[in-house]
Design a protein around this motif. Structure first.
Motif, mmCIF file in Angstrom:
data_model
loop_
_atom_site.group_PDB
_atom_site.id
_atom_site.type_symbol
_atom_site.label_atom_id
_atom_site.label_comp_id
_atom_site.label_asym_id
_atom_site.label_seq_id
_atom_site.Cartn_x
_atom_site.Cartn_y
_atom_site.Cartn_z
ATOM 1 N N VAL A 560 0.849 -1.202 0.000
ATOM 2 C CA VAL A 560 0.000 0.000 0.000
ATOM 3 C C VAL A 560 0.880 1.246 0.000
ATOM 4 O O VAL A 560 2.101 1.166 0.171
ATOM 5 N N THR A 592 -5.673 -0.021 -3.931
ATOM 6 C CA THR A 592 -5.034 -0.061 -2.610
ATOM 7 C C THR A 592 -3.759 0.768 -2.538
ATOM 8 O O THR A 592 -3.217 0.952 -1.449
ATOM 9 N N THR A 603 -5.647 -6.929 2.253
ATOM 10 C CA THR A 603 -6.099 -5.705 1.594
ATOM 11 C C THR A 603 -7.198 -5.899 0.559
ATOM 12 O O THR A 603 -7.718 -4.911 0.036
ATOM 13 N N ALA A 607 -10.010 -3.100 -1.000
ATOM 14 C CA ALA A 607 -10.056 -2.695 -2.407
ATOM 15 C C ALA A 607 -11.500 -2.600 -2.899
ATOM 16 O O ALA A 607 -11.856 -1.668 -3.635
#
Length: 623
Positions: A560, A592, A603, A607
Motif C-alpha cells: 500500500v 489499494t 487488503t 479494495a
C-alpha cells in the motif's frame, strides 16, 4: 474402495474433466445453464472481451482488479454514462475457480510475477534474496489469484486515516461501503449488524475443515484467545476464516461485479490483453484527456470525456503516473521524462511481512493437504454435484485466523499487532510444484525442511506469523521509460530490527498455543529441523528464530501507500481524500495504492470498499 491419485493436482483435475466428459450421455448433456449454476459456465463458453476503442467514453478505468471491477460496474449503472474498462490480462478459467489451486495460479500468466530488489535484511531463503511479489493480471486482478481471505481491518485503521486529514474515511463512514459489497453466508452471524446479505460479493465459511483446524481453534481459546468475528465488533481473537467463495468456488471481483451485468450493459465496454502505456494529458490545463494503449500490434489513443481512473494496483498505478510525467522530479528527469506534476509517487511503500512458520507435526493421518489425498470422488462431487465441502474448496489450506497483541505493543488495547494464519499444510502440500516456486524459495529450503514431510506423507500444519504495523518502509521507482519493463521495487523488509522482534513475539505465542491440551491430544510437536543458514544458532533460541525470520520471509501481497491519500498540505500525499491526483484535473487513482498506512488486514476487502466509495465520490461530482 477409495481411489487416491499420486500425480500433480493440476493433472488430476484435467483427468477428472476427461473422465466426467466420457461417462453417461446424461452427464454429457449438462447444458450451459446447468454448468453456470455450478460456477463452471466459462469452461465451455469463454466470453470475448475485445471491445476495441470506438470514439470516446465518459470514464476510462485502467485495471480490472477488485477496485476497478467494482467501479466499472457501479458507474455503468447509469445508462447515460459510457465506461471503458481496460485490462492487461485475460479471462478467468476453470483453474481460477478451484480454491485449493490458489498456489498454482502464481505460476501462470495470471500473475505479473514481480520480484523485489535483492533484500539485505530479509528473504535470505529466496533465490538471489528476491521476494516474490504476486499481483493479479486478468479480469478480477489479484482477487482471481489470491487466497480469498476476507478481512476488512480494524476500526482504528480507518479512524487514523480520517485523523490524518482524509475526511470521509473514518470507520463509521466506510463501513456502509464494506456492507454494500457483501453477501454474507456465515453461520451464527445471520443477524449481525456488521454483515450484509444482498451485495454482489459472496463471503462465506469454508465448508471443508480439517480436524487439525478444529483442534487449533480450541487450543487458541485454551490459551486465552476468545472466539470472535474478526470483521465484527472486536477483531482480537481466533476465528475460522471467512472467504470470498460462492458455494465453495472462488468469487472474484470479475465473477461478482462484471460477469452478471455485462450482457445487460451496452454502455460497459471491456478490453482484455491490452497494455495502457501512459495517460494522455493536456499540459496547458493539467487535465487527463485519455490513455494510450497497445492491443495486439496496434496502438490506440482513447479519449475520456469526464475522467481517467487508474485502478491498476500498488505497482502499476504509480508506474503509469510516472510514465505520464507525474511523480518525483528527480526520478523523472533521470530517465528523460518531462515533469508534468511533481508528486511523491512511489516514495512510500508499506507491506506486511510474514514468517513462513513455525511448522508442527502431528500423530493424525489424512488431515494435511496433499495432492495424493484428493480423491476421484472429491473431484466428481465438486464438479458434478457442486459440493462445497470437498478438499477442493479449501482456500489453499488456510482454515483459521488469530489476531493478537505483542507484549511490546504501543497500540491501544483493541488494535492487534500480529496475525496467525493457520494452514493445514506447508510448502510440502503441493510437493514442491507451486508454492515453493511461486514464492521463490531455494531448493535447499524445500529439500531440508519439507521434502521429508512430503515423502512420508506426514500430517503437519503451519502457523504463518504476520506483523501488521511495520516500521520498515520501502519505495518504488522507474529505471527507464519503457512501459513494458518492471518498476524497481524495494520493500526494504526488516530494515528496522523492531519488526523482527514483533515476529519473534508471535512465534513464541504460536508455540505456546500448540502446547494447549487440544493440540497436545494430537501429539503436536515443533518440526525440529534447523532452517538452512541458521544451523549455527541454538535451535529454538531467540537468535535462532531471528535468523529464521530473516530467512523464511514471505509476503502476502498487501502493498500500500505508493499513491498515498492525504490532503494537499501533506507532502507525502499523491491523491486527495476524493482520490483525485493532486494538481491534476480529471484524473483519479482508485485502488489499494491510496491506502495511507499499513492496515490491520489483508487488503482485498479494502479494495472493494475503495471501489464502492469512489463510485459515490465520482457520482457526486458529475451528477
Amino acid at each position: 474402495m477409495m481411489i487416491r491419485l499420486s500425480i500433480p493436482l493440476g493433472q488430476v483435475l484435467l483427468l477428472a474433466l476427461a473422465f466426467a466428459a466420457a461417462t453417461t450421455k446424461r452427464q454429457q448433456q449438462l447444458n450451459v445453464e446447468q454448468l453456470r449454476q455450478l460456477g463452471l459456465g466459462n469452461i465451455i463458453n469463454l466470453p470475448n472481451y475485445t471491445d476495441l476503442p470506438r470514439g470516446s467514453y465518459d470514464f476510462i478505468v485502467v485495471g480490472a482488479g477488485a477496485a476497478g471491477c467494482t467501479l466499472a460496474a457501479r458507474l455503468s449503472e447509469n445508462p447515460n454514462w459510457t465506461v471503458y474498462l481496460i485490462e492487461a490480462g485475460g479471462v478467468e478459467n476453470l483453474m481460477h475457480l478451484i480454491p485449493v489451486l490458489a498456489p498454482m495460479l502464481q505460476l501462470t500468466a495470471s500473475n505479473w510475477n514481480y520480484k523485489s530488489q535483492p533484500q539485505r535484511h530479509a528473504c535470505r531463503g529466496m533465490n538471489n534474496h528476491e521476494c516474490a511479489l504476486p499481483r493479479g493480471k486478468g479480469l478480477g486482478g489479484t482477487s482471481s489469484i489470491n487466497f480469498m481471505i476476507y478481512n476488512r481491518g480494524n476500526r482504528r485503521d480507518f479512524d487514523s486515516w480520517a485523523e490524518r486529514g482524509n475526511h470521509g474515511w473514518s470507520y463509521d463512514e466506510v463501513l456502509p461501503y464494506f456492507l454494500r459489497s457483501e453477501s454474507a453466508h456465515l453461520q451464527g452471524l445471520e443477524h449481525s449488524p456488521y454483515h450484509n446479505h444482498s451485495g454482489p460479493l459472496s463471503v462465506e465459511d469454508v465448508r471443508f475443515r480439517s480436524s487439525l483446524a478444529h483442534a487449533y481453534v480450541r487450543a487458541a481459546q485454551q490459551a486465552g484467545h476468545s472466539r470472535t468475528d474478526y470483521n465484527g465488533e472486536s477483531q482480537l481473537g481466533v476465528s475460522y476464516v471467512q472467504a470470498n467463495t460462492l458455494k465453495g468456488r472462488r468469487h472474484s471481483a470479475f465473477s461478482a461485479y462484471i460477469e452478471p451485468v455485462r450482457p445487460l450493459r451496452k454502455n460497459l465496454h471491456i478490453l482484455t490483453m491490452a497494455r495502457v502505456t501512459r495517460v494522455l494529458i493536456d499540459e496547458s490545463t493539467k487535465s487527463a484527456i485519455g490513455v494510450e494503449l497497445l492491443h495486439g500490434r496496434r496502438r490506440f489513443e482513447v479519449r475520456a470525456r469526464k475522467e481517467v481512473i487508474l485502478s491498476a494496483g500498488a505497482f502499476n498505478s504509480p508506474q503509469l503516473l510516472m510514465l505520464s510525467g507525474i511523480g518525483p522530479e528527480d526520478n523523472l528527469r533521470a530517465i528523460g521524462l518531462p515533469v508534468v506534476q511533481a508528486l511523491p509517487v512511489g516514495k512510500l511503500l508499506y507491506d506486511h511481512m510474514c514468517h513462513f512458520g513455525p511448522t508442527f507435526v502431528t500423530n493424525t493421518t489424512g488431515q494435511t493437504t496433499f495432492p495424493t489425498r484428493v480423491t476421484l470422488s472429491d473431484i466428481l462431487s465438486f464438479y458434478l454435484a457442486g459440493n462445497p465441502a470437498t478438499r477442493l474448496s479449501s482456500i489453499g489450506g488456510v482454515e483459521a485466523l488469530t489476531f493478537l497483541k505483542s507484549p511490546r505493543s504501543r497500540r491501544p488495547s483493541d488494535w492487534p499487532d500480529l496475525e496467525f494464519i493457520f494452514v493445514a499444510g506447508s510448502l510440502a502440500s503441493d510437493e514442491g510444484t507451486a508454492l515453493k516456486l511461486g514464492a521463490n524459495f531455494k531448493d535447499e529450503i524445500y529439500d531440508t525442511l519439507y521434502r521429508p514431510l512430503q515423502l512420508a506423507s506426514q500430517d503437519h500444519f503451519t502457523l504463518l506469523v504476520m506483523q501488521f504495523d511495520p516500521k520498515s518502509v520501502g519505495r518504488l521507482w522507474l529505471h527507464n521509460r519503457n512501459p513494458f519493463t518492471w518498476p524497481k521495487i524495494d520493500p526494504n523488509y526488516f530494515r528496522n530490527e523492531e519488526d523482527v522482534e514483533y515476529l519473534l513475539d508471535g512465534i513464541k505465542e504460536a508455540i505456546r498455543i500448540t502446547q494447549m491440551p487440544a493440540l497436545q491430544a494430537l501429539g503436536t510437536r515443533l518440526l525440529d529441523r534447523p532452517v538452512p543458514g541458521c544451523e549455527h544458532k541454538l535451535f529454538g533460541s531467540d537468535d535462532y528464530w531471528r535468523c529464521s525470520i530473516r530467512t523464511m520471509s514471505y509476503t502476502l501481497h498487501h502493498q500500500v501507500a505508493t499513491c498515498r491519500m492525504g490532503p494537499a498540505s501533506d507532502p507525502t500525499a499523491v491523491v486527495s481524500p476524493e482520490l483525485k491526483v493532486h494538481g491534476m484535473r480529471k484524473l483519479r487513482v482508485v485502488d489499494t495504492s491510496v491506502i495511507p498506512l499499513p492496515p490491520t488486514a489483508h487488503t482485498n476487502a479494502a479494495a472493494f470498499m475503495i471501489g464502492e466509495k469512489a463510485a459515490d465520490l465520482i457520482r457526486g461530482d458529475w451528477l
